[in-house]
Design an enzyme around this catalytic site. Structure first.
Site, mmCIF file in Angstrom:
data_model
loop_
_atom_site.group_PDB
_atom_site.id
_atom_site.type_symbol
_atom_site.label_atom_id
_atom_site.label_comp_id
_atom_site.label_asym_id
_atom_site.label_seq_id
_atom_site.Cartn_x
_atom_site.Cartn_y
_atom_site.Cartn_z
ATOM 1 N N ARG A 162 22.578 3.696 -9.212
ATOM 2 C CA ARG A 162 22.828 2.569 -9.909
ATOM 3 C C ARG A 162 23.853 1.677 -9.463
ATOM 4 O O ARG A 162 25.030 2.508 -9.372
ATOM 5 C CB ARG A 162 23.044 2.985 -11.241
ATOM 6 N N ASP A 163 23.693 0.513 -9.332
ATOM 7 C CA ASP A 163 25.167 -0.139 -9.115
ATOM 8 C C ASP A 163 26.033 -0.318 -10.051
ATOM 9 O O ASP A 163 25.551 -0.476 -11.273
ATOM 10 C CB ASP A 163 24.557 -1.690 -8.796
ATOM 11 N N ILE A 164 27.220 -0.115 -10.040
ATOM 12 C CA ILE A 164 28.291 0.048 -10.946
ATOM 13 C C ILE A 164 28.623 -1.603 -11.647
ATOM 14 O O ILE A 164 28.805 -1.612 -12.787
ATOM 15 C CB ILE A 164 29.768 0.309 -10.259
ATOM 16 N N ASN B 169 23.025 -7.313 2.436
ATOM 17 C CA ASN B 169 23.909 -8.279 2.672
ATOM 18 C C ASN B 169 24.358 -7.804 4.121
ATOM 19 O O ASN B 169 24.844 -6.785 4.069
ATOM 20 C CB ASN B 169 24.995 -8.290 1.776
ATOM 21 N N VAL C 272 30.838 -3.490 1.228
ATOM 22 C CA VAL C 272 30.818 -2.121 1.668
ATOM 23 C C VAL C 272 30.143 -2.125 3.214
ATOM 24 O O VAL C 272 28.977 -2.207 3.203
ATOM 25 C CB VAL C 272 30.219 -1.037 0.583
ATOM 26 N N HIS D 2 23.254 -0.746 3.039
ATOM 27 C CA HIS D 2 22.519 -0.458 1.632
ATOM 28 C C HIS D 2 21.826 -1.685 1.444
ATOM 29 O O HIS D 2 21.868 -2.755 1.684
ATOM 30 C CB HIS D 2 23.619 -0.112 0.786
ATOM 31 N N HIS E 245 19.734 -3.472 -2.065
ATOM 32 C CA HIS E 245 19.876 -3.723 -3.472
ATOM 33 C C HIS E 245 18.457 -3.926 -3.937
ATOM 34 O O HIS E 245 17.692 -4.661 -3.377
ATOM 35 C CB HIS E 245 20.489 -5.050 -3.575
HETATM 36 P P1 AMP Z 1 27.314 -5.566 -1.167
HETATM 37 O O1 AMP Z 1 28.246 -6.463 -1.831
HETATM 38 O O2 AMP Z 1 26.109 -6.033 -0.768
HETATM 39 O O3 AMP Z 1 28.112 -4.768 -0.074
HETATM 40 O O4 AMP Z 1 27.099 -4.402 -2.361
HETATM 41 C C1 AMP Z 1 28.103 -3.523 -2.801
HETATM 42 C C2 AMP Z 1 27.736 -3.211 -4.051
HETATM 43 O O5 AMP Z 1 28.002 -1.794 -4.322
HETATM 44 C C3 AMP Z 1 28.157 -4.074 -5.030
HETATM 45 O O6 AMP Z 1 26.832 -4.346 -5.742
HETATM 46 C C4 AMP Z 1 28.918 -3.041 -6.220
HETATM 47 O O7 AMP Z 1 28.791 -3.549 -7.404
HETATM 48 C C5 AMP Z 1 28.530 -1.861 -5.781
HETATM 49 N N1 AMP Z 1 29.331 -0.706 -6.028
HETATM 50 C C6 AMP Z 1 30.686 -0.674 -5.439
HETATM 51 N N2 AMP Z 1 31.271 0.407 -5.856
HETATM 52 C C7 AMP Z 1 30.053 1.304 -6.482
HETATM 53 C C8 AMP Z 1 30.128 2.522 -7.161
HETATM 54 N N3 AMP Z 1 31.236 3.259 -7.263
HETATM 55 N N4 AMP Z 1 29.245 2.976 -7.566
HETATM 56 C C9 AMP Z 1 27.985 2.178 -7.439
HETATM 57 N N5 AMP Z 1 28.030 0.812 -7.173
HETATM 58 C C10 AMP Z 1 29.352 0.428 -6.660
#
Ligand code: AMP
Length: 332
Positions: free
Chosen positions: A29-31, A87, A96, A100, A102
């Site tokens: 799950r996205d945080i 992205n 990150v 990954h 979404h």
């Molecule tokens: P991006 O911006 O495409 O690199 O997506 C990174 C995603 O990781 C973002 O939507 C963040 O909300 C999500 N994210 C960052 N840290 C965590 C975490 N600890 N657990 C779950 N999702 C996270």
């Protein structure tokens, strides 16, 4: 290079809500959700972004879309619609550097880039159509490959029995039993019968050579058969079973990970190939001892695949160490 947050989640250093996991992919799950359903599908192999994808990654990336499809079904958004996006680098907002995807849905998602000013008038419908085509091809290839593969990977998460072993029950399976001759199907085992506490098998070291199945003796009678019983156990319970013996230890992770390091005396039966390896398992896994299984930890899908097969053939008791390799390596 420093570990990304996703690597630390994969290694259970940081908590996350895991929606799917297998040997190659984790979905969490996205945080900070951007939609009612917002799940991140993360290949475990470290690839920085789409820009770093190479030929050998094709199958893995195709599998991401299978997982996305199954998750969309799980969340009931397959019919209403959903979006799978990734992205790449700064302009796209990648934060990150570990590839990954979404998975977004559960509500109308608006236009693709409704959050930004469009500074050009690119033929969007063409781009979307091309992207759709690429995704459809990847999906088609992955489905076909899996369907044709005799060792097909169980994409869809099965609802396995997940019962935690009550600590008060542990003696039930370790209590002394009368001395009886062993009924083990195989007289020679790869390596897993063991009475001494296990340690970690160092990287590159091969498992111990085959040993004879030990006959039940008054000194080693700690086995109470319980066919079909599968229980999830903690680290402390796992250690108790290792110390008690006799046990048969199975590493349900992929061969590559097993080769990189495993718990001493574990035999490798990859959970993704559990059905295909039934004949091997029936030949190698004895029925006169407790069966212990572990994989990466967490949901323990791979361990459950193996346990499910053994359960069908009246093995038991079977215990799944849910901390798995991730926890074991932190306890060394
Ligand atoms: P991006 O911006 O495409 O690199 O997506 C990174 C995603 O990781 C973002 O939507 C963040 O909300 C999500 N994210 C960052 N840290 C965590 C975490 N600890 N657990 C779950 N999702 C996270």
């Amino acid at each position: 290079m420093a570990q990304t947050i996703f690597e630390r989640i994969i290694q259970r250093e940081i908590p996350a809500t895991i929606e799917y996991e297998d040997d190659e992919i984790i979905a969490i799950r996205d945080i900070a959700p951007s939609a009612q359903v917002h799940v991140l599908i993360i290949p475990k192999r470290v690839i920085a972004s789409v820009d770093a994808v190479t030929g050998p990654d094709a199958e893995l990336i195709g599998k991401v879309f299978i997982v996305a499809r199954d998750l969309a079904r799980k969340f009931g958004i397959d019919a209403s619609g959903y979006r799978v996006v990734t992205n790449t680098n700064a302009d796209a907002g990648q934060t990150v550097p570990h590839i990954h995807f979404h998975l977004l849905g559960g509500e109308p998602l608006g236009r693709m880039n409704s959050g930004t000013e469009r500074s050009h008038t690119a033929p969007k419908s063409g781009i979307v159509r091309d992207a759709g085509l690429i995704v459809a091809c990847a999906l088609g290839l992955a489905i076909t490959f899996n369907a044709m593969n005799p060792k097909s990977i169980p994409w869809i998460k099965k609802d396995y029995e997940r019962i935690t072993l009550d600590s008060s029950e542990i003696n039930k399976y370790l209590a002394p039993t009368p001395q009886t001759p062993t009924t083990a199907p195989a007289q020679t085992l790869p390596s897993a019968e063991q009475t001494a506490p296990a340690t970690t098998q160092p990287v590159g070291q091969t498992p111990q050579p085959a040993q004879q199945v030990q006959q039940s003796t008054p000194e080693q009678p700690k086995f109470v058969p319980a066919p079909g019983i599968v229980r999830e156990i903690t680290y402390a319970q796992f250690k108790a079973f290792l110390a008690a013996g006799p046990y048969y230890l199975i590493d349900a992770r992929g061969a590559e990970k097993y080769a990189e390091g495993h718990i001493a005396n574990a035999v490798n039966f990859y959970g993704g190939e559990a059905e295909a390896r039934i004949p091997d398992m029936l030949q190698s896994v004895p029925k006169d001892r407790v069966i212990l299984i572990y994989c990466d930890g967490g949901e323990c899908e791979l361990s459950h695949h193996v346990a499910d097969v053994l359960k069908r053939f009246a093995y038991g008791p079977i215990f799944i160490y849910t901390g798995g390799w991730a926890e074991w390596t932190t306890k060394k």
